[in-house]
Design an enzyme around this catalytic site. Structure first.
Site, PDB file in Angstrom:
ATOM      1  N   TYR A  54      90.368  21.799  44.187  1.00 16.47           N
ATOM      2  CA  TYR A  54      90.142  22.382  42.864  1.00 16.47           C
ATOM      3  C   TYR A  54      89.229  23.600  43.008  1.00 16.47           C
ATOM      4  O   TYR A  54      88.030  23.472  43.272  1.00 16.47           O
ATOM      5  CB  TYR A  54      89.511  21.382  41.900  1.00 16.47           C
ATOM      6  CG  TYR A  54      90.365  20.179  41.565  1.00 16.47           C
ATOM      7  CD1 TYR A  54      91.735  20.154  41.852  1.00 16.47           C
ATOM      8  CD2 TYR A  54      89.819  19.070  40.925  1.00 16.47           C
ATOM      9  CE1 TYR A  54      92.512  19.055  41.526  1.00 16.47           C
ATOM     10  CE2 TYR A  54      90.597  17.969  40.605  1.00 16.47           C
ATOM     11  CZ  TYR A  54      91.938  17.965  40.908  1.00 16.47           C
ATOM     12  OH  TYR A  54      92.708  16.867  40.587  1.00 16.47           O
ATOM     13  N   SER A 201      96.397  13.695  33.221  1.00 15.54           N
ATOM     14  CA  SER A 201      97.181  14.286  32.125  1.00 15.54           C
ATOM     15  C   SER A 201      97.648  13.252  31.107  1.00 15.54           C
ATOM     16  O   SER A 201      98.802  13.267  30.679  1.00 15.54           O
ATOM     17  CB  SER A 201      98.383  15.057  32.677  1.00 15.54           C
ATOM     18  OG  SER A 201      98.829  16.019  31.752  1.00 15.54           O
ATOM     19  N   ARG A 223      93.432  25.830  25.933  1.00 12.24           N
ATOM     20  CA  ARG A 223      93.824  25.826  27.344  1.00 12.24           C
ATOM     21  C   ARG A 223      95.096  26.644  27.553  1.00 12.24           C
ATOM     22  O   ARG A 223      95.256  27.326  28.561  1.00 12.24           O
ATOM     23  CB  ARG A 223      94.024  24.392  27.834  1.00 12.24           C
ATOM     24  CG  ARG A 223      94.533  24.307  29.253  1.00 12.24           C
ATOM     25  CD  ARG A 223      94.595  22.877  29.764  1.00 12.24           C
ATOM     26  NE  ARG A 223      93.268  22.338  29.992  1.00 12.24           N
ATOM     27  CZ  ARG A 223      92.989  21.395  30.891  1.00 12.24           C
ATOM     28  NH1 ARG A 223      93.946  20.892  31.640  1.00 12.24           N
ATOM     29  NH2 ARG A 223      91.764  20.947  31.039  1.00 12.24           N
ATOM     30  N   GLY A 279      90.156  16.211  30.733  1.00 10.86           N
ATOM     31  CA  GLY A 279      89.436  17.452  30.993  1.00 10.86           C
ATOM     32  C   GLY A 279      88.809  17.928  29.701  1.00 10.86           C
ATOM     33  O   GLY A 279      89.333  17.658  28.620  1.00 10.86           O
ATOM     34  N   GLU A 288      85.478  12.905  21.075  1.00  5.94           N
ATOM     35  CA  GLU A 288      86.696  12.388  20.467  1.00  5.94           C
ATOM     36  C   GLU A 288      87.483  11.545  21.468  1.00  5.94           C
ATOM     37  O   GLU A 288      87.978  10.468  21.140  1.00  5.94           O
ATOM     38  CB  GLU A 288      87.579  13.521  19.952  1.00  5.94           C
ATOM     39  CG  GLU A 288      88.849  12.994  19.306  1.00  5.94           C
ATOM     40  CD  GLU A 288      89.689  14.073  18.638  1.00  5.94           C
ATOM     41  OE1 GLU A 288      90.667  13.711  17.964  1.00  5.94           O
ATOM     42  OE2 GLU A 288      89.366  15.256  18.803  1.00  5.94           O
TER      43      GLU A 288
END
Length: 315
Positions: A54, A201, A223, A279, A288
């Site tokens: 990453y 994801s 994003r 993420g 949330e």
């Protein structure tokens, strides 16, 4: 925040975990990354996932800085090995594993990681060599437990069948209401062998938050509009996907939760899932997301949602 046992390990991980793909060290500034990490701890998130590839070390470096000073036993730290770190550094050979674990530990500023994962399967290296090298990492005290990401059922079974090596305790597949492939074989073989899922994801790159409306301009600073983060989600921004997601909103409303929380709770309904990796670029997003932990939702509403998105192919 609720916690679940990670496979056959002694690790207890938060149902919502903080990931760093495309974000920290890459698409999210340091001050915002710090705010998110601080918020994660405040919310009871104890599981942090990263990878050497990453940002080619950038995410690990940022997390090393942000976690410095926190008690090491206050968080569960996972990283990965396989991705291309230079023109000559990639894969799961014994030499690469020995080199990359030391580099990751240096960037993360720790003596060991709790979970060391094979980011993908290395077809160029014998599995025996990889597993023996990973076993040496564990025996050296540089990692406590081992995992893999996106291995096929046959590859998983081959590793399970090897004698005299450390066993995997985690699998990291893509999994969401819009992508259910692991259910067919990966989850059953994992559940039978002390391996939990930590899924990436779970919100289909944010599409299952419902913020991308069909036919509408992309939200500013989302994003999808980011040069560094947006490309990975283009396949989910197709009109038929966004139209189906729009139909999910009333179902979530009947459950009394946001679509984000509904979608994360759907992933967590699976007993073999230990944690859903999210993420975040802002603390309020994490708050949330964390609200999905422990939710009890009528299975009939989950079935209704599944029917709405059934048959939508991944882009």
């Amino acid at each position: 925040m609720k916690y679940r046992k990670l496979g056959a390990s002694d690790l207890e991980v938060s149902e919502i975990s903080l990931g760093s793909w495309l974000t920290y060290g890459v698409g999210v500034e340091l001050d915002k990354a710090r705010a998110c990490v601080d918020a994660a701890f405040d919310l009871g998130i104890n599981f942090i996932d990263t990878a050497n590839v990453y940002g080619r070390g950038a995410a690990e470096t940022v997390l090393g800085e942000l976690l410095a000073g926190r008690p090491r036993d206050s968080y569960v730290l996972a990283t990965k090995v396989f991705g291309q770190m230079s023109d000559t550094d990639q894969g799961l050979s014994a030499a690469q594993i020995a080199k990359q674990i030391d580099a990751s530990l240096q960037r993360l500023r720790v003596d060991s990681v709790d979970l060391y994962q094979c980011h993908r399967y290395d077809t160029a290296t014998p599995l025996e060599e990889t597993m023996e090298a990973l076993t040496r990492v564990v025996k050296a005290g540089k990692a406590r437990w081992l995992g893999f990401s996106e291995w096929s059922p046959d590859q998983i079974q081959a590793a399970i069948d090897l004698a005299g090596v450390e066993k995997f305790v985690s699998s990291q597949p893509q999994y969401s209401l819009l992508y259910r492939r692991p259910e067919a074989k990966v989850i059953p073989i994992s559940a039978a062998n002390g391996i939990s899922q930590i899924v990436w994801s779970p919100l289909a790159q944010g599409v299952l938050s419902g913020k991308y409306a069909p036919g509408a301009p992309l939200p500013a600073e989302s994003r999808a509009t980011s040069d560094s983060m947006g490309q990975a989600m283009q396949g989910w921004l197709r009109p038929e996907v966004l139209a189906a997601v729009e139909k999910l909103k009333p179902v979530a409303a009947k459950a009394g939760v946001s679509l984000t929380q509904f979608s994360l709770a759907w992933v967590l309904r699976e007993p073999n899932v230990a944690s859903a990796i999210v993420g975040a670029s802002r603390p309020e997003q994490l708050k949330e997301n964390a609200g999905a932990s422990g939710l009890v939702i009528d299975p009939a509403l989950f079935a209704e949602a599944e029917a709405i998105v059934a048959g939508i192919p991944r882009g």
